[in-house]
Design an enzyme around this catalytic site. Structure first.
Site: not given
Ligand code: B3K
Ligand code: ZN
Length: 893
Positions: A270, A273, A307, A310, A329
């Site tokens: 998606g 961050e 994002e 985060h 997460e």
């Molecule tokens: N932290 C990213 C995820 C990236 C994963 C890579 N395989 C998206 C999110 O959770 O905001």
């Molecule tokens: Zn995330």
């Protein structure tokens, strides 16, 4: 049986890094044939580390130069392997305690089809470093507990790449020879390398400002492909809403002068961050009423918020290691859920979360990839960006919130930041802050972090009229999953004691009122079995358990149809009113499935009446809630019910029964549906917010039911509306609702509408994805063949994740009856795609491979086809670790 599951790594083996990095200075020069990356790392031996060589990760890097403190290293000082560089000495002398390491490497971003590290998309260059992409850019100790301050200079041709972006503040720019230019960025905050980002591209930018509550001004920028500026307004508005919300709810302010979002069409997930420079899939940025649906607009709100949130939960406080992924997460999903609840409807948001949990997370928890929100082992971390780590992780945070209350939760967050700002920490640190701030003992609660599987909660209630007493006995159980079996084989202990489960309970009296003065009471279930007594209850109540879905469990509570109907009508908790309807519908559908989906005598009139009531209610009060209530339990949810009862999943019978129930409702309630359709006609210009979203949802749902009418009525009355809505509605929500319904109908209007849609929108990639998706999820026979045909269509590109998700994943995950076709064609199709894609983009291929999770729950004939498909994937030469782990675990059994 041979499985070849790749080697796992274990949480218990965590050791602190031997070396730390204080600063990183990067110089990235982008050329036509390659990129050159120079890195200067100020390294220091970690006093708390295990000692030893300076080991750096590196993948697909061509090393050009390597020096310590200015002196080139002789080859005997280091060992260079496929994925790492180990430096043992500095030209014969032991490594000094502090040193400056300089490297120069060449990389090939144009050939990077994995979309991890630095890669090309269309005419620009973008990065994705989480989880382990930075090692594909330069040699580095690529682990989140190494936090450094970064500066980054990007150099590229000015004409083709006018925008050169990285994290933090732009500190200098200049011209280089041959029409090239450069820009230098400095990030004032130390960060793990997975948060590094850079962009070199030609982009349009929408700019705005946000004044923080402490009075600073932040420059906001949304960068998109040229020509798409008219599609960024919603994302920008969402960003400002998120910033204001985080200040209000958590007292958290933006800490940089610049906050940039860059949209890119080729992206594995998606969004990402990266500090001050988020990189987004275009799907979560671009939207205009005629190109995006209400759900798309809300998806943008949520992902932009996620994002942004985060920046504190993930960036300022990050994860010690990837086992702790849910630390950032689960918590950030909880935060974006609360944002969604505050800015949209709390009840509808919660219902959608519960539905998503049941469709995706419960099956995951019951299958071969089951894992706790903090796994004790994994082979490939990219396989653990899962519904469990994200959605169940958020449920676990929500349970803490429920147990300690909003005020203590906020104090816990404050304490978490006070203790850990700038650190890389563990899930224990988070729970400890919550415990210390609330005074609530969360020791037992920690088991939620370590156990896989969905617990069962059995409830038994009794009312004693004489004593005016209601007694409720709750019993919890959680059978070991594939995960626990694997741990046991590895000789690891499992703490299988009872969980601490918050059970939110209401007692609904015959007149519909709540018997408990506080309406809802949270029962803290801590033992395997516990009895709760309620005195002064004036009449036999109907218990409403797990209000607001207070815990992610399966509820086993024998309530009759009348009791469920009572809750549907009266429960003061809207989520449980919805839930009662779902339980009633599930019960009826399971009877229908047992009848092979034939006939209709398993459909009670009381259910038809209840649906009519919900519809009437929706017209008078909350259309959005009514729309949720009228969605029958998904085929995947019914499949899990069958599997849970020890039966083989019968995808055909499930599909038939569900359609039969829809047709029955359409026939019996036609007049009401027609009246609702008329009453819900739009009265104001389109907006993606407010009550009109619910009215549209309900109206389109009603249209979907009307399309289940007999052929005569369908052709005479419904078809004209469907085709008119497809071509004439000014907004994509209405257009795609009609097109999706038409895609299920075997009629000439179908082809005409699909063709017209394609020719109108072929230039708009995200809209083409919708065109692929409605066809991939069609009920019609021949859908698998159509998917294969579309894979050869110019609109499809196997290298673009959005295209693969729209066509292939939609077919595999959202069209269970065709994916699980009795002749094995669905499985063959998936295997064909996975074997082709795995070398190109292992992350995306592994996601498609997860479609096989429930293969052991179907009948023997289907299982044989699935096994053949899985074995064909397993035997693929040079199989990527991502796919090998998923397929290996599926075959392990
Ligand atoms: N932290 C990213 C995820 C990236 C994963 C890579 N395989 C998206 C999110 O959770 O905001
Ligand atoms: Zn995330």
């Amino acid at each position: 049986m041979r499985t070849d599951t790749p080697q796992s790594i274990y949480l218990k083996d965590y050791t602190p890094p031997a070396w730390l990095v204080d600063t990183v200075d990067l110089h990235v020069a982008i050329h036509d044939t390659h990129a050159e990356v120079r890195a200067t790392l100020a390294c220091r031996r970690n006093p708390a580390g295990p000692g030893g060589a300076l080991v750096l990760d590196g993948e697909e890097l061509a090393l050009q130069e390597l020096a310590i403190d200015g002196a080139a290293l002789a080859p005997f000082c280091y060992a260079l392997a496929d994925d790492r560089l180990a430096i043992a000495s500095a030209n014969g002398a032991p490594l000094p305690e502090r040193l400056t390491l300089a490297t120069r490497v060449r990389i090939a971003p144009d050939a990077n089809t994995q979309l991890s590290g630095l890669y090309r998309s269309k005419d620009g260059y973008f990065t994705q470093c989480e989880a382990q992409g930075f090692r594909r850019i330069t040699f580095y100790p690529d682990r989140p507990d190494v936090m450094a301050r970064f500066t980054c200079t990007i150099e590229a041709a000015r004409e083709r790449f006018p925008q050169l972006l990285s994290n933090g503040n732009l500190v200098a720019t200049g011209d280089a020879t041959d029409g090239r230019h450069w820009a230098r960025w400095e990030d004032p905050y130390a960060k793990p390398c997975y948060l590094f980002a850079l962009v070199a591209a030609k982009l349009d930018v929408l700019e705005d400002r946000f004044a923080t509550r402490s009075g600073r001004t932040v420059r906001l920028a949304v960068y998109v492909e040229p020509g798409k500026l008219d599609q960024c307004g919603h994302a920008m508005a969402a960003l400002k809403k998120s910033m204001a919300w985080d200040e209000r709810r958590f007292g958290l302010e933006m800490d940089l002068d610049h906050y940039m979002i860059v949209a890119v069409g080729d992206f594995n997930m998606g969004a990402m961050e990266n500090k001050g420079l988020n990189i987004f899939n275009t799907k979560y940025v671009l939207a205009r009423p005629d190109t995006a649906t209400d759900a798309d607009f809300q998806g943008i709100d949520r992902v932009v918020a996620h994002e942004y949130f985060h920046n504190w939960t993930g960036n300022r406080v990050t994860c010690r290691d990837w086992f702790q992924l849910s630390l950032k997460e689960g918590l950030t999903v909880f935060r974006d859920q609360e944002f969604g609840a505050d800015v949209h409807s709390r009840a509808v948001t919660r219902i959608q979360e519960v539905r998503a949990l049941r469709v995706a997370q419960f099956p995951e928890d019951a299958g071969p990839m089951a894992h706790p929100i903090r796994p004790a082992s994994y082979a490939e971390i990219n396989n653990f960006y899962t519904a469990t780590v994200y959605q169940k992780g958020a449920e676990v945070v929500r349970m803490i919130h429920t147990l300690i209350g909003e005020a203590a939760f906020r104090r816990g967050m404050d304490l978490y930041f006070a203790r850990h700002d700038g650190q890389a920490v563990t899930c224990e640190d988070f729970v400890a802050a919550m415990q210390d701030a609330s005074g609530v003992d969360l020791a037992q609660f920690r088991r939620w972090y370590a156990r896989a599987g969905t617990p069962h909660l059995k409830a038994e209630g009794r009312y004693d009229a004489q004593a005016r007493r209601y007694t409720l006995t709750l019993t919890q159980s959680l059978a070991p999953t594939a995960y626990e079996k694997r741990l046991q084989e590895a000789g690891l202990a499992i703490d299988d004691g009872p969980l601490h489960i918050p059970v939110a309970l209401g007692l609904v009296l015959p007149d519909g009122s709540d018997a408990l003065p506080e309406k809802t009471r949270v029962l803290p279930l801590t033992q395997q079995s516990q009895t709760f007594v309620f005195d002064g209850i004036p009449a036999a109540p109907v218990a409403s358990l797990l209000r607001g879905f207070s815990a992610p469990v399966h509820l086993d509570f024998a309530q009759g149809d009348e009791e469920l109907a009572h809750l549907m009508a009266w429960d003061s908790d809207p989520v449980n009113r919805w839930e009662a309807g779902q339980r009633l519908a599930t019960r009826i559908l399971l009877a229908g499935i047992a009848a092979g989906g034939e006939g209709t005598d398993w459909i009670p009139d009381t259910f038809v009446a209840a649906v009519a009531r919900v519809l009437d209610d929706g017209l008078r009060h909350d259309a959005a809630l009514a729309a949720e209530a009228l969605i029958l339990p998904a085929e995947q949810v019914l499949a899990e019910e069958m599997a849970g009862a020890g039966k083989a999943i019968d995808p055909e019978a499930i599909h038939r029964a569900r359609i039969a129930l829809r047709r029955h409702l359409a026939a019996r309630l036609r007049d009401r549906f027609e009246a609702a359709w008329a009453a819900l006609a739009p009265t104001e210009p389109y907006s993606p917010d407010g009550p009109q979203v619910g009215r549209r949802a309900l109206r389109n749902l009603v249209l979907g039911y009307l399309a289940e009418s007999d052929a005569e009525y369908l052709n005479a009355s419904v078809m004209p509306r469907l085709t008119a809505q497809c071509s004439g509605a000014g907004n994509m929500t209405d257009v795609i609702a009609a097109l999706g319904t038409l895609a299920n109908l075997d009629a000439p209007e179908r082809t005409a509408a699909l063709d017209a849609f394609h020719s109108r929108w072929q230039g708009e990639a995200l809209v083409v994805d919708k065109w692929l998706q409605v066809q991939a999820t069609s009920r019609l026979p021949g859908t698998a063949a159509r998917v294969r045909e579309l894979m050869r269509h110019a609109a499809f590109d196997i290298r673009n994740p959005n295209k693969v998700y729209a066509l292939v994943r939609a077919f595999c995950a959202a069209n269970p009856r065709h994916f699980h076709a009795a002749d094995g064609e669905g499985y063959r199709l998936a295997a064909d795609v996975i074997t082709e894609l795995q070398a190109m983009n292992p992350q995306v291929a592994a996601r498609i491979a997860r479609s096989f999770d429930r293969w052991r729950q179907v009948d023997a004939a289907r299982q044989a086809h699935a096994r053949a498909a899985l074995e064909r994937i397993r035997d693929c030469a040079g199989l990527a670790r991502d796919v090998a782990e998923v397929v290996g675990k599926a075959l392990e059994g």
